[in-house]
Design a protein around this motif. Structure first.
Motif, mmCIF file in Angstrom:
data_model
loop_
_atom_site.group_PDB
_atom_site.id
_atom_site.type_symbol
_atom_site.label_atom_id
_atom_site.label_comp_id
_atom_site.label_asym_id
_atom_site.label_seq_id
_atom_site.Cartn_x
_atom_site.Cartn_y
_atom_site.Cartn_z
ATOM 1 N N LEU A 172 0.829 -1.205 0.000
ATOM 2 C CA LEU A 172 0.000 0.000 0.000
ATOM 3 C C LEU A 172 0.864 1.255 0.000
ATOM 4 C CD1 LEU A 172 -2.844 -0.986 2.503
ATOM 5 C CD2 LEU A 172 -3.027 -0.715 0.006
ATOM 6 N N ASP A 173 1.961 1.234 0.748
ATOM 7 C CA ASP A 173 2.883 2.374 0.750
ATOM 8 C C ASP A 173 3.498 2.590 -0.623
ATOM 9 O OD1 ASP A 173 3.161 4.001 3.061
ATOM 10 O OD2 ASP A 173 3.905 2.277 4.180
ATOM 11 N N LEU A 174 3.909 1.505 -1.259
ATOM 12 C CA LEU A 174 4.522 1.608 -2.590
ATOM 13 C C LEU A 174 3.524 2.129 -3.620
ATOM 14 C CD1 LEU A 174 6.595 -1.712 -2.614
ATOM 15 C CD2 LEU A 174 7.519 0.613 -2.681
ATOM 16 N N MET A 175 2.281 1.682 -3.511
ATOM 17 C CA MET A 175 1.252 2.106 -4.465
ATOM 18 C C MET A 175 0.936 3.592 -4.328
ATOM 19 S SD MET A 175 -1.362 -1.157 -4.235
ATOM 20 C CE MET A 175 -2.642 -0.294 -5.161
ATOM 21 N N GLN A 176 1.068 4.122 -3.119
ATOM 22 C CA GLN A 176 0.719 5.521 -2.877
ATOM 23 C C GLN A 176 1.926 6.462 -2.943
ATOM 24 O OE1 GLN A 176 -2.303 5.992 0.462
ATOM 25 N NE2 GLN A 176 -1.642 3.888 0.836
ATOM 26 N N LEU A 177 3.060 5.919 -3.334
ATOM 27 C CA LEU A 177 4.301 6.689 -3.288
ATOM 28 C C LEU A 177 4.214 7.970 -4.113
ATOM 29 C CD1 LEU A 177 7.083 6.575 -2.016
ATOM 30 C CD2 LEU A 177 7.919 5.394 -4.036
ATOM 31 N N ARG A 178 3.553 7.910 -5.280
ATOM 32 C CA ARG A 178 3.484 9.069 -6.159
ATOM 33 C C ARG A 178 2.125 9.769 -6.128
ATOM 34 N NH1 ARG A 178 8.127 11.027 -7.875
ATOM 35 N NH2 ARG A 178 7.079 11.863 -9.714
ATOM 36 N N LEU A 179 1.221 9.289 -5.291
ATOM 37 C CA LEU A 179 -0.134 9.844 -5.279
ATOM 38 C C LEU A 179 -0.259 11.053 -4.360
ATOM 39 C CD1 LEU A 179 -2.273 6.561 -5.254
ATOM 40 C CD2 LEU A 179 -1.650 8.013 -7.197
ATOM 41 N N GLY A 180 0.437 11.061 -3.272
ATOM 42 C CA GLY A 180 0.339 12.156 -2.301
ATOM 43 C C GLY A 180 1.113 11.798 -1.052
ATOM 44 N N ASN A 181 1.532 12.823 -0.299
ATOM 45 C CA ASN A 181 2.334 12.613 0.909
ATOM 46 C C ASN A 181 3.544 11.736 0.609
ATOM 47 O OD1 ASN A 181 3.100 12.717 3.621
ATOM 48 N ND2 ASN A 181 1.837 10.968 4.190
ATOM 49 N N MET A 182 4.245 12.068 -0.459
ATOM 50 C CA MET A 182 5.381 11.255 -0.868
ATOM 51 C C MET A 182 6.444 11.184 0.232
ATOM 52 S SD MET A 182 7.758 11.513 -4.276
ATOM 53 C CE MET A 182 8.581 13.034 -3.808
ATOM 54 N N GLY A 183 6.648 12.280 0.920
ATOM 55 C CA GLY A 183 7.652 12.283 1.986
ATOM 56 C C GLY A 183 7.323 11.301 3.081
ATOM 57 N N GLY A 184 6.023 11.232 3.444
ATOM 58 C CA GLY A 184 5.601 10.292 4.468
ATOM 59 C C GLY A 184 5.822 8.855 4.045
ATOM 60 N N HIS A 185 5.476 8.523 2.801
ATOM 61 C CA HIS A 185 5.640 7.147 2.329
ATOM 62 C C HIS A 185 7.121 6.777 2.190
ATOM 63 C CE1 HIS A 185 1.388 6.684 1.833
ATOM 64 N NE2 HIS A 185 1.306 7.702 1.004
ATOM 65 N N ILE A 186 7.946 7.742 1.823
ATOM 66 C CA ILE A 186 9.389 7.481 1.755
ATOM 67 C C ILE A 186 9.923 7.145 3.137
ATOM 68 C CG2 ILE A 186 11.633 8.602 1.423
ATOM 69 C CD1 ILE A 186 10.392 10.101 -0.941
ATOM 70 N N SER A 187 9.493 7.899 4.144
ATOM 71 C CA SER A 187 9.957 7.630 5.504
ATOM 72 C C SER A 187 9.434 6.281 6.003
ATOM 73 C CB SER A 187 9.521 8.758 6.452
ATOM 74 O OG SER A 187 8.120 8.791 6.602
ATOM 75 N N HIS A 188 8.204 5.896 5.621
ATOM 76 C CA HIS A 188 7.670 4.584 6.007
ATOM 77 C C HIS A 188 8.572 3.468 5.479
ATOM 78 C CE1 HIS A 188 3.316 6.393 6.052
ATOM 79 N NE2 HIS A 188 4.151 7.003 6.882
ATOM 80 N N LEU A 189 8.896 3.552 4.195
ATOM 81 C CA LEU A 189 9.715 2.514 3.572
ATOM 82 C C LEU A 189 11.128 2.507 4.151
ATOM 83 C CD1 LEU A 189 8.513 3.036 -0.117
ATOM 84 C CD2 LEU A 189 7.890 1.170 1.430
ATOM 85 N N ALA A 190 11.632 3.694 4.478
ATOM 86 C CA ALA A 190 12.958 3.768 5.109
ATOM 87 C C ALA A 190 12.926 3.097 6.478
ATOM 88 C CB ALA A 190 13.393 5.224 5.233
#
Length: 287
Positions: A172-190
């Motif tokens: 779900l994080d990967l799917m939303q990476l470019r949709l919005g809140n990209m910074g948040g999803h990048i930090s999740h994956l990190a």
């Protein structure tokens, strides 16, 4: 016992995971008072709390690499994060210590913040983030890395493997990476990457959480008053009287025995199984 006393007791007996949840909730309540813009219906976190990707901000406010991980920009954001944190914490603490838990939470927040800043720097973006999601992902992935085939019972679904739950959240994080809140999803994956690295290093004999444990111990001992050593009087030609042997067996008093019984009950069935009288007794005994 009133609700406030009940909350104090849960905070005292709940361990580090419960305290981290309380800290997050407390920070959210504080932000509602000081940082919520009721006219526009959203939070406006200052640069000394949120983590900014602007070097002119974070270089002079390095503590924001940690503070951002205790604030949330909405009630649903907080609620979902605390639900997942409570779930992941109970699993993690089944296998690891509370010091390792706190160390992982702090280190993963810092690591994820660094990844967020570097990514936005190279993309030439500017933004700020808040939220405990990165640290929560680290705890969840760390547990999954250690015990991927653990059975977890979910409401309405039944038993599933732990890695299935973690995989869905990561996808779900990967799917939303470019949709919005990209910074948040990048930090999740990190955070997920750090959780994986943390366990792999731990299995090879390197415990990264020691850095945090020793740092906290240093400051704790720094501000703790050392007991004064009394002067010793030395008498020459003095023969120490023979001490009578003292029995090493110490009988528990009634109060301690009752406390132990209540704690055993909590460990077996949880805090909520206690009666009102037992909660009041435990609260008074802990004062």
């Amino acid at each position: 016992m009133n609700i406030l006393d009940d909350l104090k007791l849960q905070y005292k007996l709940g361990g580090i995971a419960m305290r981290v949840i309380y800290w997050n909730i407390a920070c959210f309540l504080i932000s509602l008072v000081f940082f919520y813009q009721y006219s526009i219906g959203q939070f406006d976190f200052p640069g000394w709390l949120a983590l900014s990707s602007d070097p002119e901000v974070f270089l002079f406010k390095p503590w924001t690499f940690l503070t951002y991980a205790f604030f949330h920009d909405g009630f649903l954001h907080l609620l979902f994060n605390m639900m997942v944190l409570n779930f992941a914490s109970s699993l993690f603490l089944t296998f690891f210590t509370q010091k390792q838990y706190l160390g992982l939470y702090i280190l993963s927040a810092v690591f994820s913040g660094i990844v967020f800043i570097l990514t936005y720097y190279f993309l030439n973006y500017s933004a700020s983030i808040v939220g405990a999601s990165a640290a929560i992902m680290a705890i969840l992935v760390a547990t999954t890395t250690y015990q991927p085939l653990m059975n977890v019972r979910l409401l309405l679904i039944g038993n599933v493997k732990l890695w299935h739950i973690t995989a869905v959240i990561l996808i779900l994080d990967l799917m939303q990476l470019r949709l919005g809140n990209m910074g948040g999803h990048i930090s999740h994956l990190a955070g997920a990457v750090f959780g994986f690295i943390f366990i792999k290093l731990l299995q090879n004999g390197t415990d990264l959480s020691i850095v945090i444990s020793r740092t906290l111990d240093f400051f704790t001992n720094l501000f703790r008053k050392s007991p004064a050593t009394p002067f010793r009087t030395v008498h020459k030609n003095y023969k120490k009287p023979t001490e009578k042997p003292i029995s090493r067996i110490v009988a528990k008093d009634k109060t301690q025995q009752q406390i132990d019984e209540i704690l055993d009950k909590i460990s077996q069935s949880g805090y909520d199984c206690l009666t009102k009288e037992e909660k009041e007794f435990l609260f008074k005994a802990g004062k």
